[in-house]
Design a protein around this motif. Structure first.
Motif, PDB file in Angstrom:
ATOM      1  N   LYS A   1      -2.356  -3.155  -3.302  1.00  0.00           N
ATOM      2  CA  LYS A   1      -2.453  -4.471  -3.939  1.00  0.00           C
ATOM      3  C   LYS A   1      -2.635  -5.480  -2.814  1.00  0.00           C
ATOM      4  CE  LYS A   1      -0.423  -6.414  -8.053  1.00  0.00           C
ATOM      5  NZ  LYS A   1       0.756  -6.447  -8.920  1.00  0.00           N
ATOM      6  N   VAL A   2      -3.650  -6.341  -2.931  1.00  0.00           N
ATOM      7  CA  VAL A   2      -3.972  -7.323  -1.904  1.00  0.00           C
ATOM      8  C   VAL A   2      -4.156  -8.688  -2.558  1.00  0.00           C
ATOM      9  CG1 VAL A   2      -5.640  -8.013  -0.132  1.00  0.00           C
ATOM     10  CG2 VAL A   2      -5.158  -5.600  -0.482  1.00  0.00           C
ATOM     11  N   GLU A   3      -3.600  -9.710  -1.918  1.00  0.00           N
ATOM     12  CA  GLU A   3      -3.832 -11.093  -2.332  1.00  0.00           C
ATOM     13  C   GLU A   3      -4.422 -11.843  -1.154  1.00  0.00           C
ATOM     14  OE1 GLU A   3      -0.649 -13.125  -4.396  1.00  0.00           O
ATOM     15  OE2 GLU A   3       0.220 -11.191  -4.962  1.00  0.00           O
ATOM     16  N   MET A   4      -5.575 -12.484  -1.356  1.00  0.00           N
ATOM     17  CA  MET A   4      -6.236 -13.246  -0.298  1.00  0.00           C
ATOM     18  C   MET A   4      -7.178 -14.247  -0.947  1.00  0.00           C
ATOM     19  SD  MET A   4      -8.052 -11.813   3.182  1.00  0.00           S
ATOM     20  CE  MET A   4      -9.539 -11.199   2.424  1.00  0.00           C
ATOM     21  N   PHE A   5      -7.313 -15.438  -0.376  1.00  0.00           N
ATOM     22  CA  PHE A   5      -8.057 -16.545  -0.989  1.00  0.00           C
ATOM     23  C   PHE A   5      -7.449 -16.804  -2.363  1.00  0.00           C
ATOM     24  CE2 PHE A   5     -11.451 -13.866   1.087  1.00  0.00           C
ATOM     25  CZ  PHE A   5     -11.490 -14.575   2.273  1.00  0.00           C
ATOM     26  N   ASN A   6      -8.298 -16.938  -3.356  1.00  0.00           N
ATOM     27  CA  ASN A   6      -7.856 -17.095  -4.743  1.00  0.00           C
ATOM     28  C   ASN A   6      -8.085 -15.797  -5.512  1.00  0.00           C
ATOM     29  OD1 ASN A   6      -7.172 -19.895  -4.562  1.00  0.00           O
ATOM     30  ND2 ASN A   6      -9.367 -20.331  -4.462  1.00  0.00           N
ATOM     31  N   ILE A   7      -8.113 -14.686  -4.768  1.00  0.00           N
ATOM     32  CA  ILE A   7      -8.399 -13.384  -5.368  1.00  0.00           C
ATOM     33  C   ILE A   7      -7.194 -12.460  -5.214  1.00  0.00           C
ATOM     34  CG2 ILE A   7      -9.860 -11.316  -5.233  1.00  0.00           C
ATOM     35  CD1 ILE A   7     -11.390 -13.667  -6.303  1.00  0.00           C
ATOM     36  N   GLU A   8      -6.921 -11.723  -6.265  1.00  0.00           N
ATOM     37  CA  GLU A   8      -5.909 -10.674  -6.229  1.00  0.00           C
ATOM     38  C   GLU A   8      -6.607  -9.377  -6.609  1.00  0.00           C
ATOM     39  OE1 GLU A   8      -1.537  -9.727  -8.254  1.00  0.00           O
ATOM     40  OE2 GLU A   8      -2.566 -11.622  -8.652  1.00  0.00           O
ATOM     41  N   ALA A   9      -6.409  -8.337  -5.791  1.00  0.00           N
ATOM     42  CA  ALA A   9      -7.043  -7.040  -6.056  1.00  0.00           C
ATOM     43  C   ALA A   9      -5.974  -5.953  -6.061  1.00  0.00           C
ATOM     44  CB  ALA A   9      -8.104  -6.733  -5.004  1.00  0.00           C
ATOM     45  N   ALA A  10      -6.195  -4.948  -6.888  1.00  0.00           N
ATOM     46  CA  ALA A  10      -5.281  -3.809  -6.936  1.00  0.00           C
ATOM     47  C   ALA A  10      -6.064  -2.556  -7.289  1.00  0.00           C
ATOM     48  CB  ALA A  10      -4.171  -4.045  -7.957  1.00  0.00           C
ATOM     49  N   TYR A  11      -5.542  -1.419  -6.808  1.00  0.00           N
ATOM     50  CA  TYR A  11      -6.154  -0.120  -7.124  1.00  0.00           C
ATOM     51  C   TYR A  11      -5.035   0.870  -7.382  1.00  0.00           C
ATOM     52  CZ  TYR A  11      -8.797   4.221  -6.590  1.00  0.00           C
ATOM     53  OH  TYR A  11      -9.360   5.460  -6.792  1.00  0.00           O
ATOM     54  N   ASP A  12      -5.047   1.491  -8.568  1.00  0.00           N
ATOM     55  CA  ASP A  12      -3.959   2.390  -8.962  1.00  0.00           C
ATOM     56  C   ASP A  12      -4.306   3.871  -8.802  1.00  0.00           C
ATOM     57  OD1 ASP A  12      -5.717   2.881 -11.045  1.00  0.00           O
ATOM     58  OD2 ASP A  12      -4.434   2.059 -12.617  1.00  0.00           O
ATOM     59  N   GLY A  13      -5.401   4.145  -8.084  1.00  0.00           N
ATOM     60  CA  GLY A  13      -5.844   5.524  -7.905  1.00  0.00           C
ATOM     61  C   GLY A  13      -7.007   5.876  -8.808  1.00  0.00           C
TER      62      GLY A  13
ATOM     63  N   MET B   1       0.836  -1.210   0.000  1.00  0.00           N
ATOM     64  CA  MET B   1       0.000   0.000   0.000  1.00  0.00           C
ATOM     65  C   MET B   1       0.863   1.248   0.000  1.00  0.00           C
ATOM     66  SD  MET B   1      -2.831   1.056   2.857  1.00  0.00           S
ATOM     67  CE  MET B   1      -3.695   2.630   2.749  1.00  0.00           C
ATOM     68  N   HIS B   2       0.427   2.242  -0.777  1.00  0.00           N
ATOM     69  CA  HIS B   2       1.063   3.565  -0.785  1.00  0.00           C
ATOM     70  C   HIS B   2      -0.031   4.586  -1.042  1.00  0.00           C
ATOM     71  CE1 HIS B   2       4.591   6.305  -1.449  1.00  0.00           C
ATOM     72  NE2 HIS B   2       3.615   7.013  -2.006  1.00  0.00           N
ATOM     73  N   GLY B   3      -0.310   5.442  -0.058  1.00  0.00           N
ATOM     74  CA  GLY B   3      -1.416   6.389  -0.196  1.00  0.00           C
ATOM     75  C   GLY B   3      -2.715   5.630  -0.381  1.00  0.00           C
ATOM     76  N   GLN B   4      -3.484   5.994  -1.400  1.00  0.00           N
ATOM     77  CA  GLN B   4      -4.735   5.293  -1.688  1.00  0.00           C
ATOM     78  C   GLN B   4      -4.524   4.038  -2.523  1.00  0.00           C
ATOM     79  OE1 GLN B   4      -7.812   7.771  -3.435  1.00  0.00           O
ATOM     80  NE2 GLN B   4      -8.810   7.757  -1.437  1.00  0.00           N
ATOM     81  N   CYS B   5      -3.360   3.910  -3.125  1.00  0.00           N
ATOM     82  CA  CYS B   5      -3.094   2.765  -4.006  1.00  0.00           C
ATOM     83  C   CYS B   5      -2.718   1.538  -3.192  1.00  0.00           C
ATOM     84  CB  CYS B   5      -1.973   3.106  -4.984  1.00  0.00           C
ATOM     85  SG  CYS B   5      -2.321   4.526  -6.036  1.00  0.00           S
TER      86      CYS B   5
END
Length: 201
Positions: free
Chosen positions: A53-65, A47-51
């Motif tokens: 990346k998370v990996e949990m279960f079989n899911i990967e999530a990311a937010y670039d702003g 994590m950096h600021g609002q951005c």
């Protein structure tokens, strides 16, 4: 007096730290309800600021702003969307802490050994929480308490506990660290055969 002033600025300093540094950590989320046995879910967070990346279960999530990326390895599907405020807050509890500050009573106290600060946020008005929807939250569903533990020496988040009705969710960091250097890319790039579901407007 000086120690008191330091403690009272821990939350604001911690939130400012997240804007300038990259946080990396493994974690375990524990979800407990009165009628069920607690469930534990391991994962990884950057994590950096609002951005983030998370990996949990079989899911990967990311937010670039701007764009939210959700990848399921089970279906080999990548979904792209412009997330609502509610979706962002649900995805990252550290972002939720920042959103809660204006609408909560905040109590900061030192741990017994003085090495940590325990920050407790309780809603001034549970029906006006920042969920991004404008809906009134019921007492059954609304958050009643948000507790953040921060290590004083380096403003490192150690755990987050969220009480919501009869459910308690706890996120415990495992060896968290702030890293310097190259900036992370908060995107998920699909493989050649991955199905891409683009829901952006």
């Amino acid at each position: 007096m000086t120690k008191l002033l330091i403690i009272l600025t821990i939350l604001s300093s911690f939130l400012a730290n997240l804007e300038t540094k990259t946080l990396k950590s493994d974690f375990i989320v524990t979800v407990a309800e009165e009628v069920n046995a607690p469930m534990n879910y391991p994962g990884e967070l950057t994590m950096h600021g609002q951005c983030f990346k998370v990996e949990m279960f079989n899911i990967e999530a990311a937010y670039d702003g701007k764009t939210m990326y959700m990848y399921s390895s089970e279906t080999d599907e990548l979904t792209l969307s412009n997330p609502t405020e509610e979706e962002l807050l649900e995805s990252n509890p550290l972002l939720y802490a920042k959103a809660l500050v204006p609408v909560c009573n905040i109590v900061e106290r030192a741990s017994q050994d003085g090495s940590q600060t325990i920050v407790t946020l309780t809603p001034k008005d549970p029906e006006r929480l920042p969920d991004g929807t404008g809906r009134a939250a019921s007492a059954e569903k609304g958050i009643t308490k948000f507790v953040l533990r921060v290590r004083n020496s380096d403003l490192m988040p150690l755990s987050v506990e969220i009480k919501e009705g009869k459910k308690t969710s706890t996120l415990k960091m495992k060896e968290p660290k702030f890293v310097q250097g190259a900036k992370e890319a908060y995107v998920i790039t699909p493989e050649k055969d991955t199905y891409v579901n683009d829901m952006r407007l």
